[in-house]
Write an enzyme that holds these catalytic residues in place. Sequence first.
Site, PDB file in Angstrom:
ATOM      1  N   ASP A  99      41.279   6.469 -67.266  1.00 17.38           N
ATOM      2  CA  ASP A  99      41.303   5.044 -68.151  1.00 17.38           C
ATOM      3  C   ASP A  99      40.522   3.980 -67.306  1.00 17.38           C
ATOM      4  O   ASP A  99      40.664   2.912 -67.307  1.00 17.38           O
ATOM      5  CB  ASP A  99      42.877   4.557 -68.255  1.00 17.38           C
ATOM      6  CG  ASP A  99      43.233   4.449 -66.862  1.00 17.38           C
ATOM      7  OD1 ASP A  99      42.795   4.811 -65.879  1.00 17.38           O
ATOM      8  OD2 ASP A  99      44.501   3.949 -66.786  1.00 17.38           O
ATOM      9  N   ASP A 105      11.871  -2.899 -58.264  1.00 22.17           N
ATOM     10  CA  ASP A 105      11.479  -1.574 -58.129  1.00 22.17           C
ATOM     11  C   ASP A 105      10.453  -1.452 -56.784  1.00 22.17           C
ATOM     12  O   ASP A 105       9.444  -1.394 -56.929  1.00 22.17           O
ATOM     13  CB  ASP A 105      10.976  -0.839 -59.293  1.00 22.17           C
ATOM     14  CG  ASP A 105      10.946   0.665 -59.284  1.00 22.17           C
ATOM     15  OD1 ASP A 105      11.302   1.275 -58.296  1.00 22.17           O
ATOM     16  OD2 ASP A 105      10.288   1.184 -60.084  1.00 22.17           O
ATOM     17  N   GLU A 112       5.580   1.492 -53.080  1.00 23.06           N
ATOM     18  CA  GLU A 112       5.536   0.930 -54.329  1.00 23.06           C
ATOM     19  C   GLU A 112       5.863  -0.623 -54.436  1.00 23.06           C
ATOM     20  O   GLU A 112       6.626  -0.956 -53.623  1.00 23.06           O
ATOM     21  CB  GLU A 112       6.712   1.380 -55.311  1.00 23.06           C
ATOM     22  CG  GLU A 112       7.050   0.996 -56.528  1.00 23.06           C
ATOM     23  CD  GLU A 112       8.331   1.772 -57.312  1.00 23.06           C
ATOM     24  OE1 GLU A 112       9.078   2.281 -56.747  1.00 23.06           O
ATOM     25  OE2 GLU A 112       8.235   1.791 -58.340  1.00 23.06           O
ATOM     26  N   HIS A 152      12.081   1.443 -65.982  1.00 24.03           N
ATOM     27  CA  HIS A 152      10.903   1.984 -66.820  1.00 24.03           C
ATOM     28  C   HIS A 152      10.826   1.309 -68.110  1.00 24.03           C
ATOM     29  O   HIS A 152      11.540   1.657 -69.125  1.00 24.03           O
ATOM     30  CB  HIS A 152      11.086   3.511 -66.889  1.00 24.03           C
ATOM     31  CG  HIS A 152      11.130   4.099 -65.584  1.00 24.03           C
ATOM     32  ND1 HIS A 152      11.688   5.386 -65.443  1.00 24.03           N
ATOM     33  CD2 HIS A 152      10.536   3.871 -64.279  1.00 24.03           C
ATOM     34  CE1 HIS A 152      11.461   5.904 -64.320  1.00 24.03           C
ATOM     35  NE2 HIS A 152      10.840   5.114 -63.668  1.00 24.03           N
ATOM     36  N   ARG A 163       6.054   7.399 -50.117  1.00 23.50           N
ATOM     37  CA  ARG A 163       5.555   6.637 -51.394  1.00 23.50           C
ATOM     38  C   ARG A 163       5.484   5.149 -50.994  1.00 23.50           C
ATOM     39  O   ARG A 163       6.470   4.782 -50.219  1.00 23.50           O
ATOM     40  CB  ARG A 163       6.401   6.994 -52.455  1.00 23.50           C
ATOM     41  CG  ARG A 163       6.057   6.237 -53.732  1.00 23.50           C
ATOM     42  CD  ARG A 163       6.846   6.587 -55.153  1.00 23.50           C
ATOM     43  NE  ARG A 163       8.377   6.564 -55.077  1.00 23.50           N
ATOM     44  CZ  ARG A 163       9.126   7.842 -54.883  1.00 23.50           C
ATOM     45  NH1 ARG A 163       8.710   8.889 -54.974  1.00 23.50           N
ATOM     46  NH2 ARG A 163      10.537   7.490 -55.001  1.00 23.50           N
ATOM     47  N   ASP A 183      13.551   4.120 -52.085  1.00 20.22           N
ATOM     48  CA  ASP A 183      13.039   3.670 -53.167  1.00 20.22           C
ATOM     49  C   ASP A 183      14.187   2.960 -53.820  1.00 20.22           C
ATOM     50  O   ASP A 183      15.240   3.586 -54.442  1.00 20.22           O
ATOM     51  CB  ASP A 183      12.460   4.870 -54.295  1.00 20.22           C
ATOM     52  CG  ASP A 183      12.077   4.344 -55.378  1.00 20.22           C
ATOM     53  OD1 ASP A 183      12.412   3.094 -56.057  1.00 20.22           O
ATOM     54  OD2 ASP A 183      11.558   5.061 -56.289  1.00 20.22           O
ATOM     55  N   HIS A 222       4.503   2.105 -63.889  1.00 20.87           N
ATOM     56  CA  HIS A 222       5.347   1.897 -65.238  1.00 20.87           C
ATOM     57  C   HIS A 222       5.443   0.651 -65.418  1.00 20.87           C
ATOM     58  O   HIS A 222       5.453  -0.177 -64.495  1.00 20.87           O
ATOM     59  CB  HIS A 222       6.504   2.932 -65.460  1.00 20.87           C
ATOM     60  CG  HIS A 222       7.266   2.666 -63.998  1.00 20.87           C
ATOM     61  ND1 HIS A 222       8.206   1.549 -63.955  1.00 20.87           N
ATOM     62  CD2 HIS A 222       7.436   3.311 -62.749  1.00 20.87           C
ATOM     63  CE1 HIS A 222       8.934   1.411 -62.906  1.00 20.87           C
ATOM     64  NE2 HIS A 222       8.554   2.476 -62.113  1.00 20.87           N
ATOM     65  N   TYR A 239       3.411  13.948 -51.319  1.00 16.03           N
ATOM     66  CA  TYR A 239       4.696  14.873 -51.062  1.00 16.03           C
ATOM     67  C   TYR A 239       4.234  16.314 -50.731  1.00 16.03           C
ATOM     68  O   TYR A 239       3.749  17.033 -51.384  1.00 16.03           O
ATOM     69  CB  TYR A 239       5.508  14.882 -52.345  1.00 16.03           C
ATOM     70  CG  TYR A 239       5.761  13.521 -52.726  1.00 16.03           C
ATOM     71  CD1 TYR A 239       6.811  12.897 -52.356  1.00 16.03           C
ATOM     72  CD2 TYR A 239       4.987  13.179 -54.045  1.00 16.03           C
ATOM     73  CE1 TYR A 239       6.847  11.416 -52.820  1.00 16.03           C
ATOM     74  CE2 TYR A 239       5.051  11.839 -54.406  1.00 16.03           C
ATOM     75  CZ  TYR A 239       5.909  11.031 -54.096  1.00 16.03           C
ATOM     76  OH  TYR A 239       5.935   9.670 -54.798  1.00 16.03           O
ATOM     77  N   HIS A 274       3.236  12.662 -59.969  1.00 17.25           N
ATOM     78  CA  HIS A 274       3.810  11.635 -60.951  1.00 17.25           C
ATOM     79  C   HIS A 274       2.493  10.754 -61.309  1.00 17.25           C
ATOM     80  O   HIS A 274       1.548  10.690 -60.538  1.00 17.25           O
ATOM     81  CB  HIS A 274       4.999  11.095 -60.411  1.00 17.25           C
ATOM     82  CG  HIS A 274       4.889  10.056 -59.034  1.00 17.25           C
ATOM     83  ND1 HIS A 274       4.266   9.016 -58.913  1.00 17.25           N
ATOM     84  CD2 HIS A 274       5.341  10.647 -57.700  1.00 17.25           C
ATOM     85  CE1 HIS A 274       4.477   8.564 -57.942  1.00 17.25           C
ATOM     86  NE2 HIS A 274       4.891   9.544 -57.029  1.00 17.25           N
ATOM     87  N   GLU A 319       2.661   2.737 -57.560  1.00 19.23           N
ATOM     88  CA  GLU A 319       3.411   3.460 -56.718  1.00 19.23           C
ATOM     89  C   GLU A 319       3.006   4.966 -56.259  1.00 19.23           C
ATOM     90  O   GLU A 319       3.529   5.878 -56.730  1.00 19.23           O
ATOM     91  CB  GLU A 319       4.790   3.619 -57.253  1.00 19.23           C
ATOM     92  CG  GLU A 319       4.999   4.036 -58.593  1.00 19.23           C
ATOM     93  CD  GLU A 319       6.480   3.934 -59.079  1.00 19.23           C
ATOM     94  OE1 GLU A 319       7.041   4.754 -58.473  1.00 19.23           O
ATOM     95  OE2 GLU A 319       6.802   3.447 -60.187  1.00 19.23           O
ATOM     96  N   HIS A 326      13.384  12.201 -57.287  1.00 24.20           N
ATOM     97  CA  HIS A 326      14.827  11.389 -57.726  1.00 24.20           C
ATOM     98  C   HIS A 326      15.599  11.685 -56.927  1.00 24.20           C
ATOM     99  O   HIS A 326      16.953  12.004 -57.442  1.00 24.20           O
ATOM    100  CB  HIS A 326      14.816  11.269 -59.212  1.00 24.20           C
ATOM    101  CG  HIS A 326      13.755  10.422 -59.847  1.00 24.20           C
ATOM    102  ND1 HIS A 326      13.583  10.334 -61.349  1.00 24.20           N
ATOM    103  CD2 HIS A 326      12.968   9.515 -59.576  1.00 24.20           C
ATOM    104  CE1 HIS A 326      12.980   9.683 -61.446  1.00 24.20           C
ATOM    105  NE2 HIS A 326      12.299   8.980 -60.616  1.00 24.20           N
TER     106      HIS A 326
HETATM  107  N1  GLY Z   1      12.527   4.561 -58.907  1.00 30.20           N
HETATM  108  C1  GLY Z   1      12.066   4.744 -60.051  1.00 30.20           C
HETATM  109  C2  GLY Z   1      10.651   4.664 -59.943  1.00 30.20           C
HETATM  110  O1  GLY Z   1      10.049   4.175 -58.915  1.00 30.20           O
HETATM  111  O2  GLY Z   1       9.856   4.864 -60.867  1.00 30.20           O
HETATM  112 MN    MN Z   2      10.831   2.789 -57.498  1.00 32.27          MN
HETATM  113 MN    MN Z   3       8.843   2.846 -60.020  1.00 32.25          MN
END
Ligand code: GLY
Ligand code: MN
Ligand code: MN
Length: 445
Positions: A47, A278, A414, A368, A412, A267, A361, A395, A357, A391, A250
């Site tokens: 609940d 982000d 970003e 996103h 990475r 991240d 975005h 890797y 990737h 970003e 992720h």
């Molecule tokens: N944290 C998700 C991205 O950077 O797209």
């Molecule tokens: Mn990110």
């Molecule tokens: Mn991102």
Amino acid sequence: MLPEILPRPAAIGNAEYRDRRATLMAELPADSAVLLPGATLVTRSRDSEYPFRQASDFHYLTGFPEPDALLVLLPGRAEGESVLFCQDRDPALETWTGIRLGAEGARREHGVDQAFENAEREARLDELLDGRTTCYLMFDDADSLALAQAVRHRLAARARRGAQPPLAFADLAPLLHEQRLIKSAAELELLRHAGAISARAHCRAMAAARPGLAEYHLQAELEHEFHWQGGSGPAYASIVGGGANACVLHYVENRAPLRDGDLVLIDAGAEFDLYAGDITRTFPVGGRFTAAQRELYAVVLEAQERALEAVRPGTTLAAIHDGVVRHLTAGLVHLGLLDGDVQARIDDGSIKRFYPHSTSHWLGLDVHDVGDYRRDGEPRPLTPGMVLTVEPGLYIPDDDDIQAAFRGIGIRIEDDIVVTAEGCEVLTADVPKQVADIEALMDNF
Ligand code: GLY
Ligand code: MN
Ligand code: MN
């Protein structure tokens, strides 16, 4: 001494929500209607529920913060074009779960033309939609579709008595999401603030990092700052990946110990008034990059800096991504992680082993965020008011064919950027990314 509290930006006012609804309705045929449900509470266990988070599209058009609401837009309707349905007042329940605005409060505080409580929803909806030829709704949202179908069905059953059910359903997403793609001045203020909070949180995590802590300790530092500054928490599950965990794009477990000699990739971004930050930064757990880490880091950083310089009206995300791919590939060829010709390694897809990737975005109410990336099959040119991330990353798998010094390194970097008439503004510049600045920040604590 308690940490500094950043001044909060102004909340978005009712006039702006009204303008957004008017802008959307100006695109719709006069005899149409829009049905847009808000979010509902979701059970976490037994609940107890997850904290409520309003649906982004619904929030964009109303600013109304309660669960189980519904917005109906009726262009040209004399009694009012914006009608909101909301939870019924219920004094006994409100003692447990908080005050509900009710119809009266919704109209007073949120500037909609009319409001009704959900007890009246079914009968009122039939009345409102009777005679509206096209009903706009979110095709990807099963609740919207079910709701529209139910109204249509009830009106169709009364057709002999003169009821006129909608003849067509149309997808609201392309129109509404195009509108959401270009941010207003007030939205940019909120995104700037989400960026600033996120940047402070990253600095805090960097300053706290040391061998012997676990990934979740850095997550706690980040998320403390998000809440301290009045954010609702993370805009998405925070990623804190030490060592090879950084190669899991992720990774959200955040349970592993942080080891001296490893990098850690964070991240994470704050959500403030429903707008997302982000940011990704990658830094050494022990405060000093090794030679191999430094070499790879330099490749990613230069790719990111060049990409940021390329953001301006007229260019495309595809062009920015192509530049990043070329730079990363050249870097890996130079370091001996890829063989031969740069163009050949791009063409045969070898670079995707290390950079799987895309570079950017859209960013806004959703991390996103919505909005088309292409127009007529072609990448669309950037225009002022678009907000995006840049970003790039590398890797390096922990595989036998890779030079040992590079195995298991994930990097990475970003930042969040708004496209301006002159070029761009970086919203997340207040967290270091130069090697010397990172090492200095980590040294000072
Ligand atoms: N944290 C998700 C991205 O950077 O797209
Ligand atoms: Mn990110
Ligand atoms: Mn991102």
